[in-house]
Design a protein around this motif. Structure first.
Motif, PDB file in Angstrom:
ATOM      1  N   LEU A 168       0.844  -1.193   0.000  1.00 24.55           N
ATOM      2  CA  LEU A 168       0.000   0.000   0.000  1.00 24.55           C
ATOM      3  C   LEU A 168       0.878   1.241   0.000  1.00 24.55           C
ATOM      4  O   LEU A 168       1.778   1.384   0.832  1.00 24.55           O
ATOM      5  CB  LEU A 168      -0.923   0.001   1.227  1.00 24.55           C
ATOM      6  CG  LEU A 168      -1.846   1.209   1.362  1.00 24.55           C
ATOM      7  CD1 LEU A 168      -2.867   1.240   0.225  1.00 24.55           C
ATOM      8  CD2 LEU A 168      -2.546   1.186   2.708  1.00 24.55           C
ATOM      9  N   ILE A 169       0.602   2.139  -0.953  1.00 29.11           N
ATOM     10  CA  ILE A 169       1.377   3.381  -1.070  1.00 29.11           C
ATOM     11  C   ILE A 169       0.574   4.569  -0.564  1.00 29.11           C
ATOM     12  O   ILE A 169       1.093   5.426   0.133  1.00 29.11           O
ATOM     13  CB  ILE A 169       1.780   3.597  -2.540  1.00 29.11           C
ATOM     14  CG1 ILE A 169       2.655   2.448  -2.962  1.00 29.11           C
ATOM     15  CG2 ILE A 169       2.420   4.950  -2.734  1.00 29.11           C
ATOM     16  CD1 ILE A 169       3.537   2.644  -4.091  1.00 29.11           C
ATOM     17  N   LYS A 170      -0.705   4.622  -0.953  1.00 31.76           N
ATOM     18  CA  LYS A 170      -1.566   5.728  -0.527  1.00 31.76           C
ATOM     19  C   LYS A 170      -3.010   5.361  -0.831  1.00 31.76           C
ATOM     20  O   LYS A 170      -3.289   4.305  -1.394  1.00 31.76           O
ATOM     21  CB  LYS A 170      -1.186   7.035  -1.226  1.00 31.76           C
ATOM     22  CG  LYS A 170      -1.385   7.014  -2.738  1.00 31.76           C
ATOM     23  CD  LYS A 170      -0.968   8.341  -3.349  1.00 31.76           C
ATOM     24  CE  LYS A 170      -1.237   8.386  -4.831  1.00 31.76           C
ATOM     25  NZ  LYS A 170      -0.910   9.677  -5.414  1.00 31.76           N
ATOM     26  N   GLU A 171      -3.902   6.249  -0.463  1.00 33.44           N
ATOM     27  CA  GLU A 171      -5.313   6.073  -0.757  1.00 33.44           C
ATOM     28  C   GLU A 171      -5.624   6.637  -2.146  1.00 33.44           C
ATOM     29  O   GLU A 171      -5.014   7.624  -2.566  1.00 33.44           O
ATOM     30  CB  GLU A 171      -6.174   6.773   0.290  1.00 33.44           C
ATOM     31  CG  GLU A 171      -6.061   6.160   1.685  1.00 33.44           C
ATOM     32  CD  GLU A 171      -6.502   4.713   1.738  1.00 33.44           C
ATOM     33  OE1 GLU A 171      -7.580   4.397   1.201  1.00 33.44           O
ATOM     34  OE2 GLU A 171      -5.764   3.889   2.307  1.00 33.44           O
ATOM     35  N   ARG A 172      -6.575   6.031  -2.831  1.00 33.53           N
ATOM     36  CA  ARG A 172      -7.020   6.504  -4.139  1.00 33.53           C
ATOM     37  C   ARG A 172      -8.270   7.368  -3.956  1.00 33.53           C
ATOM     38  O   ARG A 172      -9.118   7.075  -3.112  1.00 33.53           O
ATOM     39  CB  ARG A 172      -7.346   5.301  -5.033  1.00 33.53           C
ATOM     40  CG  ARG A 172      -7.644   5.657  -6.469  1.00 33.53           C
ATOM     41  CD  ARG A 172      -7.829   4.395  -7.300  1.00 33.53           C
ATOM     42  NE  ARG A 172      -8.033   4.734  -8.705  1.00 33.53           N
ATOM     43  CZ  ARG A 172      -8.663   3.955  -9.563  1.00 33.53           C
ATOM     44  NH1 ARG A 172      -9.143   2.782  -9.178  1.00 33.53           N
ATOM     45  NH2 ARG A 172      -8.816   4.322 -10.812  1.00 33.53           N
TER      46      ARG A 172
END
Length: 189
Positions: A168-172
């Motif tokens: 997980l890198i960030k929220e979309r």
């Protein structure tokens, strides 16, 4: 890209073919009786869809780009509004690589240890070019997978994941849900 006619698609023996389906005459299909194609589906050149007993179900408004492959005995589901980029591979079956068993489909099953597990791709998922999705993975609604990622574990809704293995890198953003409502209401066409 030359597109198969409706008559040609019906003769291939798919379980179901929706409306407005654009399939390249250079794509390959195996076990069509286990493949369902929804409405507004496009499958480009050199894609391979090989359905096992679990089948392949493709929802509405789905694009499968060039050289993508969906292969395996387990069920593969592509939900509405998915985008499968070029050279993506989705496997619902995989050999045991440990050396404890033999590998490849030319060996009798008693000598192999193949894992078969459902792959679920939720609504509005986008999978970047060159990514690999392994058996048993569920990509929840709105997930984005970065290019060249290896997805071995489930991904939670509206997460952006990338890497090998994917993390997980960030929220979309969720703006696309409002755009979907507008599109389906007919005001966006």
């Amino acid at each position: 890209m030359a597109i198969l006619s409706r008559k040609a698609l019906e003769c291939m023996g798919f379980a179901f073919v929706g409306k407005n389906v654009f399939i390249s005459d250079k794509a390959s299909f195996y076990n069509c009786a286990n493949i369902t194609l929804g409405n507004n589906v496009r499958i480009d050149d050199f894609c391979v869809l090989s359905a096992g007993d679990g089948g392949i179900t493709i929802g509405n408004h789905v694009h499968v780009a060039v050289y993508a492959s969906l292969i395996g005995a387990g069920r593969i589901t592509l939900s509405d509004f998915c985008n499968i980029s070029s050279r993506v591979s989705i496997y619902s079956s995989s050999d045991d690589y440990s050396g404890a068993a033999m590998t490849n489909p030319m060996i009798p099953a008693r000598y192999t240890c193949v894992t078969h597990a459902e792959v679920f791709v939720g609504r509005h998922v986008i999978i970047g070019s060159g990514s690999l999705i392994l058996p048993g993975v569920a990509l929840e609604e709105g997930v984005a997978i970065g290019a060249l990622s290896l997805v071995k574990k489930n991904c939670r809704a509206f997460g952006v994941y990338a890497g090998a293995p994917a993390k997980l890198i960030k929220e979309r953003k969720r703006d696309l849900l409002d755009l979907e409502k507008e599109f389906l209401s007919g005001t966006g066409q």
